[in-house]
Design a protein around this motif. Structure first.
Motif, PDB file in Angstrom:
ATOM      1  N   PHE A 114      31.818  14.319 -10.567  1.00 45.12           N
ATOM      2  CA  PHE A 114      32.658  14.912 -11.603  1.00 45.12           C
ATOM      3  C   PHE A 114      31.929  16.062 -12.304  1.00 45.12           C
ATOM      4  O   PHE A 114      32.501  17.142 -12.508  1.00 45.12           O
ATOM      5  CB  PHE A 114      33.079  13.838 -12.616  1.00 45.12           C
ATOM      6  CG  PHE A 114      33.853  14.376 -13.780  1.00 45.12           C
ATOM      7  CD1 PHE A 114      35.173  14.773 -13.630  1.00 45.12           C
ATOM      8  CD2 PHE A 114      33.264  14.486 -15.031  1.00 45.12           C
ATOM      9  CE1 PHE A 114      35.892  15.276 -14.701  1.00 45.12           C
ATOM     10  CE2 PHE A 114      33.973  14.994 -16.100  1.00 45.12           C
ATOM     11  CZ  PHE A 114      35.289  15.381 -15.937  1.00 45.12           C
ATOM     12  N   ILE A 115      30.681  15.847 -12.669  1.00 47.51           N
ATOM     13  CA  ILE A 115      29.880  16.885 -13.334  1.00 47.51           C
ATOM     14  C   ILE A 115      29.731  18.099 -12.423  1.00 47.51           C
ATOM     15  O   ILE A 115      29.846  19.242 -12.863  1.00 47.51           O
ATOM     16  CB  ILE A 115      28.511  16.327 -13.774  1.00 47.51           C
ATOM     17  CG1 ILE A 115      28.702  15.338 -14.935  1.00 47.51           C
ATOM     18  CG2 ILE A 115      27.557  17.451 -14.176  1.00 47.51           C
ATOM     19  CD1 ILE A 115      27.447  14.561 -15.294  1.00 47.51           C
ATOM     20  N   PHE A 116      29.481  17.864 -11.137  1.00 47.49           N
ATOM     21  CA  PHE A 116      29.369  18.967 -10.184  1.00 47.49           C
ATOM     22  C   PHE A 116      30.667  19.778 -10.144  1.00 47.49           C
ATOM     23  O   PHE A 116      30.653  21.018 -10.177  1.00 47.49           O
ATOM     24  CB  PHE A 116      29.034  18.425  -8.787  1.00 47.49           C
ATOM     25  CG  PHE A 116      29.008  19.477  -7.727  1.00 47.49           C
ATOM     26  CD1 PHE A 116      27.919  20.323  -7.588  1.00 47.49           C
ATOM     27  CD2 PHE A 116      30.093  19.636  -6.868  1.00 47.49           C
ATOM     28  CE1 PHE A 116      27.904  21.309  -6.617  1.00 47.49           C
ATOM     29  CE2 PHE A 116      30.091  20.620  -5.892  1.00 47.49           C
ATOM     30  CZ  PHE A 116      28.988  21.454  -5.761  1.00 47.49           C
ATOM     31  N   ASP A 117      31.819  19.073 -10.085  1.00 48.79           N
ATOM     32  CA  ASP A 117      33.115  19.754 -10.055  1.00 48.79           C
ATOM     33  C   ASP A 117      33.349  20.563 -11.339  1.00 48.79           C
ATOM     34  O   ASP A 117      33.832  21.695 -11.288  1.00 48.79           O
ATOM     35  CB  ASP A 117      34.250  18.747  -9.866  1.00 48.79           C
ATOM     36  CG  ASP A 117      34.271  18.140  -8.468  1.00 48.79           C
ATOM     37  OD1 ASP A 117      33.626  18.698  -7.562  1.00 48.79           O
ATOM     38  OD2 ASP A 117      34.943  17.095  -8.297  1.00 48.79           O
ATOM     39  N   VAL A 118      33.000  19.987 -12.480  1.00 51.91           N
ATOM     40  CA  VAL A 118      33.189  20.676 -13.753  1.00 51.91           C
ATOM     41  C   VAL A 118      32.307  21.930 -13.812  1.00 51.91           C
ATOM     42  O   VAL A 118      32.757  23.002 -14.230  1.00 51.91           O
ATOM     43  CB  VAL A 118      32.885  19.735 -14.945  1.00 51.91           C
ATOM     44  CG1 VAL A 118      32.780  20.502 -16.248  1.00 51.91           C
ATOM     45  CG2 VAL A 118      33.954  18.650 -15.049  1.00 51.91           C
ATOM     46  N   GLU A 119      31.064  21.826 -13.376  1.00 53.73           N
ATOM     47  CA  GLU A 119      30.157  22.975 -13.378  1.00 53.73           C
ATOM     48  C   GLU A 119      30.661  24.079 -12.439  1.00 53.73           C
ATOM     49  O   GLU A 119      30.615  25.255 -12.770  1.00 53.73           O
ATOM     50  CB  GLU A 119      28.747  22.551 -12.995  1.00 53.73           C
ATOM     51  CG  GLU A 119      28.047  21.765 -14.081  1.00 53.73           C
ATOM     52  CD  GLU A 119      26.690  21.205 -13.652  1.00 53.73           C
ATOM     53  OE1 GLU A 119      26.404  21.167 -12.433  1.00 53.73           O
ATOM     54  OE2 GLU A 119      25.927  20.800 -14.544  1.00 53.73           O
ATOM     55  N   ARG A 120      31.182  23.685 -11.278  1.00 53.23           N
ATOM     56  CA  ARG A 120      31.726  24.657 -10.332  1.00 53.23           C
ATOM     57  C   ARG A 120      32.945  25.355 -10.931  1.00 53.23           C
ATOM     58  O   ARG A 120      33.068  26.581 -10.871  1.00 53.23           O
ATOM     59  CB  ARG A 120      32.106  23.961  -9.023  1.00 53.23           C
ATOM     60  CG  ARG A 120      32.592  24.938  -7.941  1.00 53.23           C
ATOM     61  CD  ARG A 120      33.187  24.255  -6.734  1.00 53.23           C
ATOM     62  NE  ARG A 120      34.398  23.546  -7.149  1.00 53.23           N
ATOM     63  CZ  ARG A 120      34.672  22.280  -6.872  1.00 53.23           C
ATOM     64  NH1 ARG A 120      33.858  21.559  -6.143  1.00 53.23           N
ATOM     65  NH2 ARG A 120      35.781  21.712  -7.301  1.00 53.23           N
ATOM     66  N   ASP A 121      33.831  24.583 -11.549  1.00 54.10           N
ATOM     67  CA  ASP A 121      35.017  25.160 -12.182  1.00 54.10           C
ATOM     68  C   ASP A 121      34.625  26.081 -13.339  1.00 54.10           C
ATOM     69  O   ASP A 121      35.235  27.139 -13.528  1.00 54.10           O
ATOM     70  CB  ASP A 121      35.954  24.058 -12.687  1.00 54.10           C
ATOM     71  CG  ASP A 121      36.614  23.283 -11.559  1.00 54.10           C
ATOM     72  OD1 ASP A 121      36.568  23.751 -10.394  1.00 54.10           O
ATOM     73  OD2 ASP A 121      37.167  22.196 -11.838  1.00 54.10           O
ATOM     74  N   LEU A 122      33.617  25.701 -14.096  1.00 50.27           N
ATOM     75  CA  LEU A 122      33.145  26.515 -15.212  1.00 50.27           C
ATOM     76  C   LEU A 122      32.601  27.854 -14.719  1.00 50.27           C
ATOM     77  O   LEU A 122      32.886  28.904 -15.292  1.00 50.27           O
ATOM     78  CB  LEU A 122      32.072  25.766 -16.005  1.00 50.27           C
ATOM     79  CG  LEU A 122      31.537  26.444 -17.250  1.00 50.27           C
ATOM     80  CD1 LEU A 122      32.653  26.687 -18.264  1.00 50.27           C
ATOM     81  CD2 LEU A 122      30.438  25.597 -17.876  1.00 50.27           C
ATOM     82  N   LYS A 123      31.855  27.802 -13.618  1.00 51.90           N
ATOM     83  CA  LYS A 123      31.319  29.036 -13.046  1.00 51.90           C
ATOM     84  C   LYS A 123      32.454  29.947 -12.578  1.00 51.90           C
ATOM     85  O   LYS A 123      32.443  31.159 -12.818  1.00 51.90           O
ATOM     86  CB  LYS A 123      30.381  28.712 -11.883  1.00 51.90           C
ATOM     87  CG  LYS A 123      29.689  29.917 -11.304  1.00 51.90           C
ATOM     88  CD  LYS A 123      28.719  29.533 -10.210  1.00 51.90           C
ATOM     89  CE  LYS A 123      28.042  30.760  -9.636  1.00 51.90           C
ATOM     90  NZ  LYS A 123      27.108  30.421  -8.563  1.00 51.90           N
ATOM     91  N   THR A 124      33.454  29.371 -11.927  1.00 50.06           N
ATOM     92  CA  THR A 124      34.615  30.136 -11.478  1.00 50.06           C
ATOM     93  C   THR A 124      35.353  30.735 -12.668  1.00 50.06           C
ATOM     94  O   THR A 124      35.727  31.916 -12.647  1.00 50.06           O
ATOM     95  CB  THR A 124      35.572  29.242 -10.670  1.00 50.06           C
ATOM     96  OG1 THR A 124      34.874  28.707  -9.545  1.00 50.06           O
ATOM     97  CG2 THR A 124      36.790  29.998 -10.191  1.00 50.06           C
ATOM     98  N   ASP A 125      35.544  29.946 -13.719  1.00 55.70           N
ATOM     99  CA  ASP A 125      36.224  30.432 -14.919  1.00 55.70           C
ATOM    100  C   ASP A 125      35.451  31.582 -15.559  1.00 55.70           C
ATOM    101  O   ASP A 125      36.044  32.565 -16.000  1.00 55.70           O
ATOM    102  CB  ASP A 125      36.410  29.303 -15.933  1.00 55.70           C
ATOM    103  CG  ASP A 125      37.428  28.264 -15.484  1.00 55.70           C
ATOM    104  OD1 ASP A 125      38.168  28.534 -14.508  1.00 55.70           O
ATOM    105  OD2 ASP A 125      37.470  27.175 -16.097  1.00 55.70           O
TER     106      ASP A 125
END
Length: 159
Positions: A34-45
């Motif tokens: 979950f943390i990995f997904d959130v960090e990836r989404d944050l980078k994309t955002d």
């Protein structure tokens, strides 16, 4: 509380690891994912936000240029009006007679545009591109486009 402790204290059938430890490891893996997904989404955002900021900056610069061009044309029209240019006077009288004069806004002068910028319109009718017209007349492409847009707007007011 005793039930929870006894649940975590039970041994699993494989490897002697307690059921509580197995659940803990599954939960830990799930949280890491979950943390990995959130960090990836944050980078994309963040990337998208930066792109939007760049687009906004470009549009603000374009708006400033258009405002400067409008101001220049407005000053030309005002100067022509104060000099008593008959094209301006005729255009304003015609618009006033048709009831098209807007509150608080100075009317456009399509006749002035047609006479003052006739070379632009002539070259357009000859099939030249906006870039060619700008180069031939020593104008900016934006200025030529603005003249053409104002000319079209003037035509609509004449209808």
């Amino acid at each position: 509380m005793l039930i929870i402790l006894s649940f975590f204290g039970q041994r699993g059938q494989k490897g002697g690891e307690s059921v509580g430890n197995q659940a803990f490891h599954r939960m830990e893996k799930t949280l890491q994912s979950f943390i990995f997904d959130v960090e990836r989404d944050l980078k994309t955002d963040r990337t998208e936000i930066e792109q939007l900021r760049q687009i906004l900056s470009q549009q603000q610069k374009q708006l400033i240029k258009l405002e400067e061009q409008y101001s220049g044309l407005h000053n030309i029209i005002s100067a022509q009006r104060s000099e008593g240019n008959p094209s301006i006077i005729e255009a304003e009288e015609g618009m006033a007679q048709r009831g098209e004069k807007s509150k608080g806004q100075k009317p456009l002068a399509p006749l002035l545009l047609n006479s003052r910028y006739q070379p632009v319109l002539d070259q357009l009718q000859e099939g030249k591109t906006v870039g060619d017209i700008a180069q031939t007349l020593g104008m900016g492409v934006g200025e030529v486009e603005l003249i053409l847009q104002l000319s079209k707007l003037g035509e609509r007011h004449e209808d």
